[in-house]
Design a protein around this motif. Structure first.
Motif, PDB file in Angstrom:
ATOM      1  N   GLN A 109      41.340  10.253  35.932  1.00  0.00           N
ATOM      2  CA  GLN A 109      41.894  11.275  35.059  1.00  0.00           C
ATOM      3  C   GLN A 109      43.169  10.770  34.397  1.00  0.00           C
ATOM      4  O   GLN A 109      44.097  10.315  35.071  1.00  0.00           O
ATOM      5  N   THR A 110      43.224  10.826  33.071  1.00  0.00           N
ATOM      6  CA  THR A 110      44.427  10.455  32.333  1.00  0.00           C
ATOM      7  C   THR A 110      44.777  11.582  31.365  1.00  0.00           C
ATOM      8  O   THR A 110      43.908  12.326  30.912  1.00  0.00           O
ATOM      9  N   VAL A 111      46.061  11.665  31.034  1.00  0.00           N
ATOM     10  CA  VAL A 111      46.545  12.745  30.192  1.00  0.00           C
ATOM     11  C   VAL A 111      45.894  12.696  28.816  1.00  0.00           C
ATOM     12  O   VAL A 111      45.661  11.622  28.256  1.00  0.00           O
ATOM     13  N   ASN A 112      45.580  13.862  28.281  1.00  0.00           N
ATOM     14  CA  ASN A 112      45.079  13.985  26.914  1.00  0.00           C
ATOM     15  C   ASN A 112      46.277  14.319  26.020  1.00  0.00           C
ATOM     16  O   ASN A 112      46.771  15.447  26.027  1.00  0.00           O
ATOM     17  N   PRO A 113      46.766  13.346  25.251  1.00  0.00           N
ATOM     18  CA  PRO A 113      48.008  13.565  24.509  1.00  0.00           C
ATOM     19  C   PRO A 113      47.912  14.632  23.434  1.00  0.00           C
ATOM     20  O   PRO A 113      48.939  15.093  22.938  1.00  0.00           O
ATOM     21  N   ALA A 114      46.725  15.026  23.054  1.00  0.00           N
ATOM     22  CA  ALA A 114      46.593  16.092  22.064  1.00  0.00           C
ATOM     23  C   ALA A 114      47.200  17.401  22.571  1.00  0.00           C
ATOM     24  O   ALA A 114      47.689  18.211  21.780  1.00  0.00           O
ATOM     25  N   TYR A 115      47.163  17.595  23.882  1.00  0.00           N
ATOM     26  CA  TYR A 115      47.642  18.852  24.456  1.00  0.00           C
ATOM     27  C   TYR A 115      48.812  18.677  25.427  1.00  0.00           C
ATOM     28  O   TYR A 115      49.556  19.631  25.667  1.00  0.00           O
ATOM     29  N   LEU A 116      48.938  17.512  26.013  1.00  0.00           N
ATOM     30  CA  LEU A 116      49.844  17.350  27.145  1.00  0.00           C
ATOM     31  C   LEU A 116      50.679  16.084  26.966  1.00  0.00           C
ATOM     32  O   LEU A 116      50.138  15.014  26.700  1.00  0.00           O
ATOM     33  N   GLN A 117      51.995  16.226  27.109  1.00  0.00           N
ATOM     34  CA  GLN A 117      52.863  15.043  27.084  1.00  0.00           C
ATOM     35  C   GLN A 117      53.006  14.438  28.474  1.00  0.00           C
ATOM     36  O   GLN A 117      53.094  13.230  28.625  1.00  0.00           O
ATOM     37  N   ASP A 125      61.566  22.027  47.995  1.00  0.00           N
ATOM     38  CA  ASP A 125      61.737  22.889  49.175  1.00  0.00           C
ATOM     39  C   ASP A 125      60.470  22.913  50.023  1.00  0.00           C
ATOM     40  O   ASP A 125      60.069  23.965  50.544  1.00  0.00           O
ATOM     41  N   GLY A 126      59.820  21.759  50.122  1.00  0.00           N
ATOM     42  CA  GLY A 126      58.637  21.641  50.959  1.00  0.00           C
ATOM     43  C   GLY A 126      57.358  22.187  50.359  1.00  0.00           C
ATOM     44  O   GLY A 126      56.319  22.206  51.025  1.00  0.00           O
ATOM     45  N   ARG A 127      57.385  22.617  49.100  1.00  0.00           N
ATOM     46  CA  ARG A 127      56.187  23.176  48.464  1.00  0.00           C
ATOM     47  C   ARG A 127      55.783  22.309  47.278  1.00  0.00           C
ATOM     48  O   ARG A 127      56.627  21.728  46.587  1.00  0.00           O
ATOM     49  N   GLN A 128      54.476  22.239  47.032  1.00  0.00           N
ATOM     50  CA  GLN A 128      53.974  21.474  45.895  1.00  0.00           C
ATOM     51  C   GLN A 128      54.287  22.216  44.600  1.00  0.00           C
ATOM     52  O   GLN A 128      54.016  23.412  44.466  1.00  0.00           O
ATOM     53  N   VAL A 129      54.839  21.494  43.648  1.00  0.00           N
ATOM     54  CA  VAL A 129      55.130  22.030  42.319  1.00  0.00           C
ATOM     55  C   VAL A 129      54.534  21.070  41.291  1.00  0.00           C
ATOM     56  O   VAL A 129      54.708  19.854  41.397  1.00  0.00           O
ATOM     57  N   VAL A 130      53.815  21.616  40.308  1.00  0.00           N
ATOM     58  CA  VAL A 130      53.302  20.814  39.198  1.00  0.00           C
ATOM     59  C   VAL A 130      54.037  21.248  37.939  1.00  0.00           C
ATOM     60  O   VAL A 130      54.109  22.437  37.618  1.00  0.00           O
ATOM     61  N   VAL A 131      54.591  20.279  37.244  1.00  0.00           N
ATOM     62  CA  VAL A 131      55.300  20.523  35.989  1.00  0.00           C
ATOM     63  C   VAL A 131      54.417  20.051  34.840  1.00  0.00           C
ATOM     64  O   VAL A 131      54.061  18.870  34.771  1.00  0.00           O
ATOM     65  N   TRP A 132      54.056  20.987  33.967  1.00  0.00           N
ATOM     66  CA  TRP A 132      53.197  20.693  32.823  1.00  0.00           C
ATOM     67  C   TRP A 132      54.072  20.687  31.570  1.00  0.00           C
ATOM     68  O   TRP A 132      54.690  21.696  31.243  1.00  0.00           O
ATOM     69  N   THR A 133      54.118  19.567  30.862  1.00  0.00           N
ATOM     70  CA  THR A 133      54.879  19.481  29.618  1.00  0.00           C
ATOM     71  C   THR A 133      53.893  19.365  28.460  1.00  0.00           C
ATOM     72  O   THR A 133      53.162  18.371  28.341  1.00  0.00           O
ATOM     73  N   LEU A 134      53.859  20.382  27.618  1.00  0.00           N
ATOM     74  CA  LEU A 134      52.848  20.512  26.573  1.00  0.00           C
ATOM     75  C   LEU A 134      53.258  19.794  25.297  1.00  0.00           C
ATOM     76  O   LEU A 134      54.452  19.573  25.035  1.00  0.00           O
TER      77      LEU A 134
END
Length: 570
Positions: A109-117, A125-134
Motif C-alpha cells: 500500500q502506497t499513498v495516492n497523492p491525488a487525495y493524500l499528502q 498516551d499509549g493509544r494508536q493515533v493516525v494522522v491523515w493529511t489531505l
C-alpha cells in the motif's frame, strides 16, 4: 514519500465483495508469515501475479471509449452501504470515488497523492493515533473541498453505534474513539480505542471502502438512500454522464475538474448483462473487457476472437455455497455440517473448471487460498465428502428417512436453493447439490432469480436456504474478512457465527506481526468450519477477455486499477 507509508500488508485473504456472476473484482490478498502445513497447490498461479498489458501513458492514445461488462444494474450505488457491497456497484464506483492508497501487484500500500499528502500511525498516551493529511486540491464534484469533516462523517456512519445506519462493514471504524480537526481543515486526527494494524484499509478503494462525502452521510436516511438509483456526488478522474436503466448502461466521462493526471479515456460505459451473454458481446465487439471467471465457453470465445487477449492471474477469490442459518431447516449447525459432508465438492469443481487449464483443487480454508504461505486445512473432516457421516448427523438431529425423504415432526427436509439466471456454474452447482443431497434424503428445490434481483431480493433479505456466488478478496486479511463472518457483520448472509470467530478475527486485526496474524486467521477458520455456514469450493481464476491493445487493466491480482492510466495503445 514518508517511510511510514511504506507498509507491506500481510497478504492473507480478505473477502468482502460478493459476485453475482462468476466474475472477479480487482481485489485480492497474499502472503502470511507462517510456514505452510496444509495441502499445496502445485501448478496454481502465483497470487502476486498480474496481467494488465502495462504501458506508459506516452504509449497510449488520448481519447476513446472503453466498454465494460457488469453483471447487474444496481439500485444502491454506495459501495459502503450493505446493499451496495456487490461487484457491479463496486466496479462502477471505483473511477468515481476517492481511494487514499494504491495497491500494487504484491499488495504493498502506497499513498495516492491525488487525495493524500501523508498518513501515519503513532502512539500518543499509549493509544494508536493516525494522522491523515489531505491534498487541499481534492474536492467533490459539487465544488466542496474534501476535508477532515468527510473522514469524521464516514466514521460516524460506519462505527456501528447507530443501528439506523446500514453499512457493509464497520471494521476498524468501530475501534475509533474520535476523529478531530488537525492543524487545519485538511488534516484529520483519528484516535483508536485499541490497535488496528490494518488502518490503511480505511478510505481505500482496494478494500472496497472508498471515502464518501459528508453531505450524503450526515443522517442514516441520507446514508441509506442518497445513492439509491443515483450517484449524486463524486470525486474521481471520471464523473457520471448518465444512468440509463432502460438501456442497462452507466456512462462515465472524464471530469474536466479533476486535479490529477488527465484520464487517457474520454468515456467509460458499463453494460449490465447476463454473465453468459458477456462472451458473445465481446466477440461482436460490443464490449472491450469482461470478467470471464471459470466459464469454459467464454474462455474458448476469448481465445478465438480476433484482436483479443486472455488476461489471467491468481487471486484469493473463491467460489462457495452459503447456507442460511435463519431458516428452520438449517438453524442447527449439525444439520449444516451434514449438508457440507453430503455435497461432493470434487465433482462440482471438476464440472466448473474443466477446460480452463486451472487446477481442480478443493479449497479447505475460508480465509486463505492454497498457494499462500499460511494456508492450512482446519476443517476437522467437514470438508470431506462423507455421505455416511452426513446421514448419522441428520439422524442424531431428528431428521430420519421416511421413504426417500427425511422428515422431522412430519415436515420434509426440503431446501430451497436460489441461483442467478445466466450463470452456468451456479446451475451446475445446483444440479450437483440436488443429486448428492437426494442420496441421503434431502430434497432441493431450485429457484432461478433474475440477475438484477439476486442480491437485492434474495441474498440481502435472507430469502433462501442455500445459494451460490463468489467471495472476492482485498489486500487486508482480518479487516476484509470480518463483515462476512462475524455474528453481526453487514454482509454475513449465513446469519450465524460465534464469539470464537469474532475474537480470532479481532486478534488478527491487532496482531503485531504476520505470524501472529496468520495463526489467528487459521483459528478463525477452524471456528468457521464448526459454524458451517459457508462451504468453500475452489480458488477462482481471475480470467478476463480484453482487446489486445487495451492497456493497464485486466487481471489485477493484488493491485487496483489506476483509472487515469487506462487506455488504448497508439
Amino acid at each position: 514519500m514518508s517511510r511510514r507509508l511504506q507498509h507491506r500488508t500481510a497478504l492473507l485473504a480478505g473477502l468482502t465483495a460478493l459476485s453475482l456472476s462468476l466474475t472477479l473484482c480487482s481485489c485480492a490478498s497474499g502472503q502470511g508469515g507462517a510456514a505452510a502445513d496444509g495441502p499445496s497447490a502445485t501448478g496454481a498461479p502465483k497470487l502476486t501475479s498480474i496481467d494488465v498489458n502495462p504501458r506508459e501513458r506516452s504509449q497510449l492514445r488520448q481519447g476513446g471509449t472503453l466498454h465494460l461488462a457488469i453483471a447487474q444494474f444496481s439500485r444502491q450505488w454506495s459501495p459502503i452501504q450493505t446493499d451496495g457491497s456487490e461487484s457491479s456497484t463496486i466496479s462502477v464506483s471505483k473511477p468515481l470515488l476517492p481511494t487514499f492508497f494504491r495497491s500494487d501487484a504484491a499488495g504493498t500500500q502506497t499513498v495516492n497523492p491525488a487525495y493524500l499528502q501523508d498518513a501515519h500511525a503513532e502512539l500518543r498516551d499509549g493509544r494508536q493515533v493516525v494522522v491523515w493529511t489531505l491534498n487541499p486540491k481534492a474536492h467533490w464534484s459539487d465544488g466542496t473541498p474534501i476535508t477532515w469533516r468527510d473522514l469524521e462523517a464516514n466514521w460516524r456512519a460506519l462505527n456501528g453505534k447507530d443501528p439506523a445506519y446500514r453499512p457493509a462493514s464497520n471494521t476498524g471504524f468501530e475501534q475509533v474513539s474520535s476523529v478531530e480537526r488537525g492543524k487545519d481543515d485538511f488534516q484529520a486526527v483519528m484516535t483508536f480505542d485499541r490497535p488496528f494494524s490494518e488502518w490503511q484499509s480505511m478510505f481505500n478503494g482496494a478494500a472496497n471502502a472508498p471515502l464518501l462525502p459528508a453531505s450524503r452521510l450526515a443522517t442514516p436516511e441520507l446514508f441509506n438512500s442518497a445513492y439509491l438509483d443515483a450517484i449524486p456526488v463524486t470525486a474521481g478522474p471520471f464523473k457520471v454522464e448518465r444512468l440509463d436503466r432502460a438501456a442497462q448502461t452507466i456512462t462515465l466521462v472524464a471530469d474536466p475538474a479533476w486535479w490529477g493526471d488527465k484520464p487517457m479515456l474520454d468515456r467509460i460505459v458499463f453494460h449490465a448483462m447476463l454473465p453468459n451473454a458477456m462472451a458473445p458481446a465481446f466477440a461482436k465487439g460490443e464490449i472491450d473487457l469482461f470478467n470471464n471467471g471459470p466459464d469454459v465457453a467464454g474462455y474458448q470465445t476469448i481465445k478465438s476472437t480476433k484482436g483479443a487477449a486472455v488476461r489471467r492471474a491468481g487471486g484469493p477469490d473463491f467460489r462457495q455455497l452459503t447456507l442460511n442459518a435463519r431458516t428452520p431447516a438449517l438453524s442447527d449447525a449439525t444439520v449444516r455440517q451434514a449438508v457440507f459432508q453430503a455435497i461432493n465438492r470434487d465433482a462440482v469443481i471438476r464440472s466448473d473448471l474443466n477446460g480452463l487449464d486451472w487446477p481442480a483443487a478443493p479449497l479447505n480454508n475460508h480465509l486463505l487460498v492454497a498457494n499462500q504461505n499460511a494456508y492450512r486445512d482446519n476443517s476437522l473432516g467437514l470438508s470431506r465428502y462423507d455421505p455416511a457421516e452426513a446421514a448419522r448427523k441428520l439422524d442424531a438431529a431428528g431428521w430420519r428417512l421416511d421413504g426417500d425423504v427425511r422428515k422431522r415432526n412430519g415436515r420434509e427436509l426440503n431446501l430451497r436453493m436460489v441461483i442467478p439466471a445466466g450463470v452456468t456454474q451456479a446451475q451446475s452447482e445446483a444440479d450437483s447439490a440436488t443429486r448428492t443431497l437426494k442420496d441421503i434424503g434431502i430434497k432441493v428445490t431450485t429457484v432461478t432469480s433474475a440477475a438484477n434481483e439476486f442480491f437485492d431480493k434474495y441474498v440481502n433479505r435472507g430469502d433462501f436456504d442455500i445459494t451460490a456466488y463468489s467471495l472476492l478478496g482485498t489486500p487486508f486479511p482480518a479487516s476484509g474478512n470480518r463483515a462476512d463472518f462475524v455474528q453481526n457483520g453487514g454482509t454475513n448472509h449465513v446469519g450465524a457465527g460465534s464469539p470464537a470467530v469474532d475474537a480470532a478475527l479481532d486478534r488478527a486485526a491487532a496482531a503485531p506481526d504476520a505470524a501472529t496474524a496468520s495463526e489467528a486467521i487459521n483459528q478463525a477458520d477452524g471456528e468457521l468450519w464448526k459454524v458451517a455456514g459457508v462451504l468453500p469450493l475452489y480458488q477462482r481464476p481471475q480470467l478476463y477477455g480484453a482487446r489486445a491493445n487495451l492497456a493497464n487493466i485486466g487481471a489485477q491480482g493484488l493491485s487496483d486499477i489506476v483509472w487515469e492510466n487506462v487506455g488504448f495503445e497508439r
